[in-house]
Design a protein around this motif. Structure first.
Motif, PDB file in Angstrom:
ATOM      1  N   ASP A 125       0.829  -1.207   0.000  1.00  0.00           N
ATOM      2  CA  ASP A 125       0.000   0.000   0.000  1.00  0.00           C
ATOM      3  C   ASP A 125       0.860   1.253   0.000  1.00  0.00           C
ATOM      4  OD1 ASP A 125      -2.402  -1.220  -0.085  1.00  0.00           O
ATOM      5  OD2 ASP A 125      -2.853  -1.066   2.059  1.00  0.00           O
ATOM      6  N   LEU A 126       1.936   1.192   0.764  1.00  0.00           N
ATOM      7  CA  LEU A 126       2.847   2.330   0.868  1.00  0.00           C
ATOM      8  C   LEU A 126       3.435   2.680  -0.508  1.00  0.00           C
ATOM      9  CD1 LEU A 126       5.295   2.849   3.728  1.00  0.00           C
ATOM     10  CD2 LEU A 126       6.284   2.719   1.485  1.00  0.00           C
ATOM     11  N   PHE A 127       3.842   1.664  -1.265  1.00  0.00           N
ATOM     12  CA  PHE A 127       4.394   1.928  -2.604  1.00  0.00           C
ATOM     13  C   PHE A 127       3.337   2.560  -3.514  1.00  0.00           C
ATOM     14  CE2 PHE A 127       7.813  -1.566  -2.044  1.00  0.00           C
ATOM     15  CZ  PHE A 127       8.731  -0.643  -1.590  1.00  0.00           C
ATOM     16  N   LYS A 128       2.069   2.106  -3.390  1.00  0.00           N
ATOM     17  CA  LYS A 128       0.988   2.692  -4.207  1.00  0.00           C
ATOM     18  C   LYS A 128       0.832   4.177  -3.911  1.00  0.00           C
ATOM     19  CE  LYS A 128      -1.914  -1.402  -4.783  1.00  0.00           C
ATOM     20  NZ  LYS A 128      -2.643  -2.198  -3.789  1.00  0.00           N
ATOM     21  N   LYS A 129       0.894   4.532  -2.612  1.00  0.00           N
ATOM     22  CA  LYS A 129       0.779   5.938  -2.206  1.00  0.00           C
ATOM     23  C   LYS A 129       1.946   6.744  -2.766  1.00  0.00           C
ATOM     24  CE  LYS A 129      -2.895   6.372   0.123  1.00  0.00           C
ATOM     25  NZ  LYS A 129      -3.198   5.603   1.311  1.00  0.00           N
ATOM     26  N   LEU A 130       3.153   6.177  -2.710  1.00  0.00           N
ATOM     27  CA  LEU A 130       4.338   6.904  -3.196  1.00  0.00           C
ATOM     28  C   LEU A 130       4.200   7.213  -4.687  1.00  0.00           C
ATOM     29  CD1 LEU A 130       7.301   5.127  -1.339  1.00  0.00           C
ATOM     30  CD2 LEU A 130       5.969   7.120  -0.639  1.00  0.00           C
ATOM     31  N   GLN A 131       3.630   6.268  -5.441  1.00  0.00           N
ATOM     32  CA  GLN A 131       3.448   6.489  -6.885  1.00  0.00           C
ATOM     33  C   GLN A 131       2.555   7.703  -7.121  1.00  0.00           C
ATOM     34  OE1 GLN A 131       3.865   2.855  -9.636  1.00  0.00           O
ATOM     35  NE2 GLN A 131       2.221   2.290  -8.244  1.00  0.00           N
ATOM     36  N   LEU A 132       1.496   7.802  -6.313  1.00  0.00           N
ATOM     37  CA  LEU A 132       0.535   8.890  -6.469  1.00  0.00           C
ATOM     38  C   LEU A 132       1.135  10.229  -6.028  1.00  0.00           C
ATOM     39  CD1 LEU A 132      -2.435   9.811  -6.965  1.00  0.00           C
ATOM     40  CD2 LEU A 132      -2.857   9.279  -4.559  1.00  0.00           C
ATOM     41  N   TYR A 133       1.769  10.218  -4.858  1.00  0.00           N
ATOM     42  CA  TYR A 133       2.222  11.499  -4.280  1.00  0.00           C
ATOM     43  C   TYR A 133       3.478  12.045  -4.944  1.00  0.00           C
ATOM     44  CZ  TYR A 133      -1.176  10.774  -0.554  1.00  0.00           C
ATOM     45  OH  TYR A 133      -2.326  10.593   0.153  1.00  0.00           O
TER      46      TYR A 133
ATOM     47  N   ASP B  79       4.558  11.029  -8.256  1.00  0.00           N
ATOM     48  CA  ASP B  79       4.547  10.867  -9.709  1.00  0.00           C
ATOM     49  C   ASP B  79       5.714  10.018 -10.184  1.00  0.00           C
ATOM     50  OD1 ASP B  79       3.501  11.096 -12.202  1.00  0.00           O
ATOM     51  OD2 ASP B  79       4.391  13.032 -12.654  1.00  0.00           O
ATOM     52  N   VAL B  80       5.889   8.862  -9.533  1.00  0.00           N
ATOM     53  CA  VAL B  80       6.932   7.926  -9.962  1.00  0.00           C
ATOM     54  C   VAL B  80       6.253   6.612 -10.341  1.00  0.00           C
ATOM     55  CG1 VAL B  80       8.795   8.906  -8.572  1.00  0.00           C
ATOM     56  CG2 VAL B  80       7.302   7.176  -7.555  1.00  0.00           C
ATOM     57  N   ASN B  81       6.979   5.777 -11.063  1.00  0.00           N
ATOM     58  CA  ASN B  81       6.497   4.469 -11.458  1.00  0.00           C
ATOM     59  C   ASN B  81       7.341   3.444 -10.702  1.00  0.00           C
ATOM     60  OD1 ASN B  81       5.399   2.306 -12.850  1.00  0.00           O
ATOM     61  ND2 ASN B  81       6.911   2.466 -14.502  1.00  0.00           N
ATOM     62  N   ILE B  82       6.721   2.692  -9.787  1.00  0.00           N
ATOM     63  CA  ILE B  82       7.497   1.751  -8.963  1.00  0.00           C
ATOM     64  C   ILE B  82       7.274   0.327  -9.467  1.00  0.00           C
ATOM     65  CG2 ILE B  82       7.799   0.817  -6.627  1.00  0.00           C
ATOM     66  CD1 ILE B  82       7.093   3.581  -5.535  1.00  0.00           C
ATOM     67  N   ILE B  83       8.367  -0.327  -9.843  1.00  0.00           N
ATOM     68  CA  ILE B  83       8.296  -1.719 -10.297  1.00  0.00           C
ATOM     69  C   ILE B  83       8.867  -2.582  -9.169  1.00  0.00           C
ATOM     70  CG2 ILE B  83       9.193  -3.399 -11.968  1.00  0.00           C
ATOM     71  CD1 ILE B  83       9.289  -1.033 -13.989  1.00  0.00           C
ATOM     72  N   ILE B  84       8.070  -3.545  -8.712  1.00  0.00           N
ATOM     73  CA  ILE B  84       8.486  -4.331  -7.551  1.00  0.00           C
ATOM     74  C   ILE B  84       8.946  -5.706  -7.998  1.00  0.00           C
ATOM     75  CG2 ILE B  84       7.706  -5.341  -5.370  1.00  0.00           C
ATOM     76  CD1 ILE B  84       5.580  -2.814  -5.636  1.00  0.00           C
ATOM     77  N   GLN B  85      10.240  -5.952  -7.865  1.00  0.00           N
ATOM     78  CA  GLN B  85      10.779  -7.278  -8.170  1.00  0.00           C
ATOM     79  C   GLN B  85      10.848  -8.110  -6.887  1.00  0.00           C
ATOM     80  OE1 GLN B  85      14.499  -6.438 -10.148  1.00  0.00           O
ATOM     81  NE2 GLN B  85      13.496  -5.902 -12.073  1.00  0.00           N
ATOM     82  N   ASN B  86      11.076  -7.425  -5.765  1.00  0.00           N
ATOM     83  CA  ASN B  86      11.176  -8.109  -4.484  1.00  0.00           C
ATOM     84  C   ASN B  86       9.788  -8.135  -3.827  1.00  0.00           C
ATOM     85  OD1 ASN B  86      11.640  -8.931  -1.898  1.00  0.00           O
ATOM     86  ND2 ASN B  86      13.242  -7.453  -1.440  1.00  0.00           N
ATOM     87  N   THR B  87       8.963  -9.132  -4.203  1.00  0.00           N
ATOM     88  CA  THR B  87       7.580  -9.151  -3.719  1.00  0.00           C
ATOM     89  C   THR B  87       7.475  -9.681  -2.288  1.00  0.00           C
ATOM     90  OG1 THR B  87       7.338 -11.286  -4.787  1.00  0.00           O
ATOM     91  CG2 THR B  87       6.522  -9.381  -5.999  1.00  0.00           C
TER      92      THR B  87
ATOM     93  N   ASP C  26      14.213   7.706 -16.718  1.00  0.00           N
ATOM     94  CA  ASP C  26      13.342   7.710 -17.896  1.00  0.00           C
ATOM     95  C   ASP C  26      12.216   8.702 -17.640  1.00  0.00           C
ATOM     96  OD1 ASP C  26      11.892   6.462 -15.979  1.00  0.00           O
ATOM     97  OD2 ASP C  26      11.710   4.541 -16.993  1.00  0.00           O
ATOM     98  N   LYS C  27      11.339   8.889 -18.632  1.00  0.00           N
ATOM     99  CA  LYS C  27      10.311   9.928 -18.454  1.00  0.00           C
ATOM    100  C   LYS C  27       9.257   9.530 -17.418  1.00  0.00           C
ATOM    101  CE  LYS C  27       7.388   8.974 -22.544  1.00  0.00           C
ATOM    102  NZ  LYS C  27       7.984   7.722 -23.040  1.00  0.00           N
ATOM    103  N   GLU C  28       9.188   8.226 -17.084  1.00  0.00           N
ATOM    104  CA  GLU C  28       8.235   7.795 -16.035  1.00  0.00           C
ATOM    105  C   GLU C  28       8.838   7.911 -14.635  1.00  0.00           C
ATOM    106  OE1 GLU C  28       7.952   5.037 -18.770  1.00  0.00           O
ATOM    107  OE2 GLU C  28       6.472   6.514 -19.447  1.00  0.00           O
ATOM    108  N   SER C  29      10.131   8.314 -14.538  1.00  0.00           N
ATOM    109  CA  SER C  29      10.871   8.269 -13.262  1.00  0.00           C
ATOM    110  C   SER C  29      10.637   6.922 -12.581  1.00  0.00           C
ATOM    111  CB  SER C  29      10.467   9.358 -12.276  1.00  0.00           C
ATOM    112  OG  SER C  29       9.959  10.482 -12.903  1.00  0.00           O
ATOM    113  N   THR C  30      11.125   5.862 -13.229  1.00  0.00           N
ATOM    114  CA  THR C  30      10.917   4.508 -12.717  1.00  0.00           C
ATOM    115  C   THR C  30      11.852   4.206 -11.556  1.00  0.00           C
ATOM    116  OG1 THR C  30      10.271   3.830 -14.935  1.00  0.00           O
ATOM    117  CG2 THR C  30      10.836   2.059 -13.402  1.00  0.00           C
TER     118      THR C  30
END
Length: 223
Positions: free
Chosen positions: A160-168, A170-178, A215-219
């Motif tokens: 949930d925390l990562f979802k909030k960070l994406q919104l607040y 404007d970054v794109n978070i890709i989670i490999q370590n699930t 990148d332009k998505e700030s991944t």
């Protein structure tokens, strides 16, 4: 006596980009705080029997009391009708999550098809669960500090925390370590400190590495 010319109400739209917040006062002195990625459409002044605005996103409303003119917040799934009150609405278009938290006063929530109708009491929140409207007590009052630029996590999952960070931020978070997603975290951050400050603080408690791509998505990749 010269006739007073009635000004037509003009519809206005304000959009708050990701990573930002806005605060505004409507023509009836109602105060509104808008969260990231939120659009509010409102008239330059309220005409007719009600005061109606449209919200796509998250807003905190402190509504000026006027029992003859209900204040209506229209969202994609529900309309929220109030007389004078303080409440928070989370209703992003295309997102199944709908939540209204009532801090003072009373609000009525009605679905677009008028099938669901609910009167909410103070210190309760209404939310959707599998398409049904349910209520529960508000437990995390710190959450509403978003309007002051604070992000508060109170025993929330890291997912949930990562979802909030994406919104607040404007970054794109890709989670490999699930493996870390169900771990829980509590803490407070200033939005102005930036996303990396949050991730570095999180690393003190949770084992993961992250890589920031330009990148332009700030991944950001969580490893």
């Amino acid at each position: 006596e010269p006739e007073t010319v009635r000004q037509e109400a003009v519809m206005q739209t304000i959009y708050v980009p990701a990573g930002q917040r806005a605060e505004l006062t409507l023509s009836d002195s109602t105060k509104v705080w808008l969260n990231a990625k939120t659009t509010l459409t409102f008239p330059s002044h309220f005409e007719g029997g009600n005061r109606s605005v449209t919200l796509d996103g998250e807003g905190y409303f402190n509504v000026t009391h006027n029992k003859n003119k209900p204040f209506i917040v229209k969202t994609e799934q529900y309309d929220i009708k109030v007389l004078g009150t303080e409440f928070n609405v989370h209703a992003y278009k295309g997102n199944p999550i709908f939540e209204t938290s009532l801090l003072k006063g009373s609000v009525q929530i009605e679905s677009a098809n008028h099938r669901d109708n609910l009167l909410l009491e103070p210190n309760k929140k209404a939310y959707t669960d599998h398409g049904q409207l349910k209520t529960s007590p508000i437990t995390q009052y710190n959450y509403f500090l978003w309007k002051e630029g604070l992000i508060c996590f109170d025993d929330n999952t890291i997912g949930d925390l990562f979802k909030k960070l994406q919104l607040y931020f404007d970054v794109n978070i890709i989670i490999q370590n699930t493996r870390i997603l169900n771990q829980r975290y509590s803490g407070k951050f200033r939005t102005s400190d930036g996303v990396e400050h949050v991730l570095k603080t999180l690393q003190l408690r949770t084992k993961f590495k992250y890589e920031k791509k330009d990148d332009k998505e700030s991944t950001i990749i969580i490893k």
